[in-house]
Design an enzyme around this catalytic site. Structure first.
Site, mmCIF file in Angstrom:
data_model
loop_
_atom_site.group_PDB
_atom_site.id
_atom_site.type_symbol
_atom_site.label_atom_id
_atom_site.label_comp_id
_atom_site.label_asym_id
_atom_site.label_seq_id
_atom_site.Cartn_x
_atom_site.Cartn_y
_atom_site.Cartn_z
ATOM 1 N N LYS A 1 -23.841 57.849 18.059
ATOM 2 C CA LYS A 1 -23.309 56.601 17.813
ATOM 3 C C LYS A 1 -24.376 55.600 18.296
ATOM 4 O O LYS A 1 -25.309 55.805 18.937
ATOM 5 C CB LYS A 1 -22.196 56.738 19.033
ATOM 6 N N ASP B 1 -18.440 50.911 12.520
ATOM 7 C CA ASP B 1 -17.523 51.038 13.576
ATOM 8 C C ASP B 1 -17.085 49.565 13.909
ATOM 9 O O ASP B 1 -17.117 48.724 13.243
ATOM 10 C CB ASP B 1 -18.389 51.621 14.832
HETATM 11 N N1 GLU Z 1 -16.928 54.916 13.251
HETATM 12 C C1 GLU Z 1 -15.976 56.079 12.943
HETATM 13 C C2 GLU Z 1 -15.469 57.039 13.955
HETATM 14 O O1 GLU Z 1 -15.768 56.703 15.008
HETATM 15 C C3 GLU Z 1 -16.589 56.674 11.730
HETATM 16 C C4 GLU Z 1 -18.030 57.260 11.790
HETATM 17 C C5 GLU Z 1 -18.759 57.703 10.674
HETATM 18 O O2 GLU Z 1 -18.340 57.735 9.579
HETATM 19 O O3 GLU Z 1 -19.810 58.340 10.866
HETATM 20 O O4 GLU Z 1 -15.065 57.976 13.488
#
Ligand code: GLU
Length: 418
Positions: free
Chosen positions: A108, A148
């Site tokens: 993340k 996100d």
């Molecule tokens: N931000 C989204 C999550 O928390 C998607 C993450 C992604 O697609 O890599 O699941």
């Protein structure tokens, strides 16, 4: 890594990990490795603002675990972003990807910034410089960012362009959630919201009920909440409450979501929508509905307000919207809480589809994406439900347990936990 413990989201993630580890008697070496991330990067990101001043932004990328595949997870732009929060969210991505059966690890990123206060030009520079600083750590086989909170397909387009320029060739697989014109997948925008709705259908089915005619309140009308409301409304649910940063709306007869989406296109926010009564955010969370879907930020349902919650099913569209204690309380009261790592997995599932399509350069129709997403969401729900029924555990404990069992096997096979 003590600093990681500072934030409530990280502590809550650890609590969840501990609870499920006990239930499945997780190998202690596996547990030790999963408690902390593999790597945490802190970046000072300089941006020349429109007025000529240089401003340093704090940027983070945390790579938690890559046993199952490349690190994978979103990039968040929000004023309250901290290293601890990003690290907690990175760990949740590892657990989410494992639970969903994807060949991906967890990561993340985040930048401490209010994107609404920056011009488009400043946002582009911030994103490009951050990408450049990350250059050697990301890539389709290494770590794949996605949108996100506070970021979108445009952010991903800038990341893709910066990374590709530096590599010397167009490398579309470095990010997911990018526009379809430059290698994105059809159905990615609505994927998290649609996944939430598939999970709601399955949760209702365990009670012998159907989505059509059920009442739903959605907190957050952004990338997740708006699409969840659109999809649920299309399938006949009565969306009686919605909220965004401007306030909340209530209509006991159901809000026409098509009209509301058109209204927000013109007015940016839901505030002032004429076909519903204005209420506040706390009143929205406390509505007497069949399903409540918190789809905004973390930490909105806590020990402070949990007693006011009346919904029978809570589906966590956001990451970490409830504390573990609040979730336990509701569980004891007979409410089904479907945790984030299962409920909001639709986004990363379609990110995985996008990554695959970019590797083979063969793109799928939206129907194909939706049907494959449904298969994975239904199958994942069934696995968690089966564990919960067999072991008499909550959906939260069970989702984490199923995820940990897959990770444990993989880590032992790879010789990562001796
Ligand atoms: N931000 C989204 C999550 O928390 C998607 C993450 C992604 O697609 O890599 O699941």
């Amino acid at each position: 890594m003590e600093g990681l413990m500072e934030g409530s989201l990280y502590r809550s993630m650890l609590e969840s990990l501990n609870n499920s580890a006990k239930v499945i008697k997780l190998n202690p070496n596996v547990y030790e490795r999963l408690k902390v991330p593999r790597r945490a990067l802190i970046l000072g990101v300089p941006v020349k603002m429109d007025d000529g001043r240089v401003h340093m932004f704090s940027g983070y990328r945390v790579q938690h675990n890559q046993t199952l595949g490349p690190f994978k997870g979103g990039l968040r732009y929000h004023p309250s972003v901290t290293l601890s929060e990003v690290a907690g969210l990175a760990a949740l991505m590892t657990f989410k990807n494992s639970l969903l059966g994807l060949p991906l690890g967890g990561g993340k990123g985040g930048i401490q910034v209010d994107p609404g206060k920056l011009s488009k030009n400043e946002l582009e520079h911030l994103t490009r410089r951050f990408t450049s600083e990350l250059n050697t750590f990301i890539g389709p086989d290494k770590d794949i960012p996605a949108p996100d909170v506070g970021t979108d397909s445009q952010t991903m387009a800038w990341m893709l362009d910066t990374y590709s320029l530096e590599m010397g060739y167009s490398n579309t697989g470095v990010v997911t959630g990018k526009p379809v014109e430059i290698g994105g997948s059809l159905g990615r925008d609505s994927a998290t919201g649609l996944g939430v709705v598939y999970i709601i259908e399955k949760a209702l089915a365990t009670m012998g009920r159907k989505l059509s005619g059920s009442t739903l309140a959605v907190q957050g009308f952004g990338k997740v909440g708006m699409h969840a409301a659109i999809e649920a409304y299309a399938l006949g649910a009565k969306v009686v409450g919605v909220s965004d940063v401007s306030g909340a709306l209530y209509n006991p007869n159901g809000i026409n979501i098509g009209d509301l989406v058109r209204y927000t296109k013109e007015n940016k926010f839901i505030k002032g929508f004429p076909e519903a009564e204005a209420i506040n955010n706390e009143e929205l969370l406390a509505l007497d509905v069949d399903i409540l879907a918190p789809c905004a930020l973390d930490g909105v349902i806590t020990e402070e307000n949990v007693e006011s919650i009346k919904a029978q099913i809570i589906v966590e569209g956001a990451n970490g919207p409830m504390t573990t204690a609040a979730s336990d309380y509701l569980n004891k009261r007979g409410c089904m809480v479907v945790p984030d790592i299962l409920a909001n997995g639709g986004g990363v599932v379609v990110s995985y589809f996008e990554w695959v399509q970019d590797i083979v350069w063969l793109f799928w129709s939206e129907e194909e994406v939706r049907s494959k997403l449904k298969t994975i969401m239904y199958r994942s729900f069934d696995k968690v439900w089966e564990f919960a029924s067999k072991n008499k555990q909550s959906m939260r404990v069970s989702a984490m347990a199923v995820s940990l069992q897959r990770l444990e096997k993989a880590m032992l096979l790879r010789g990562q936990a001796w």
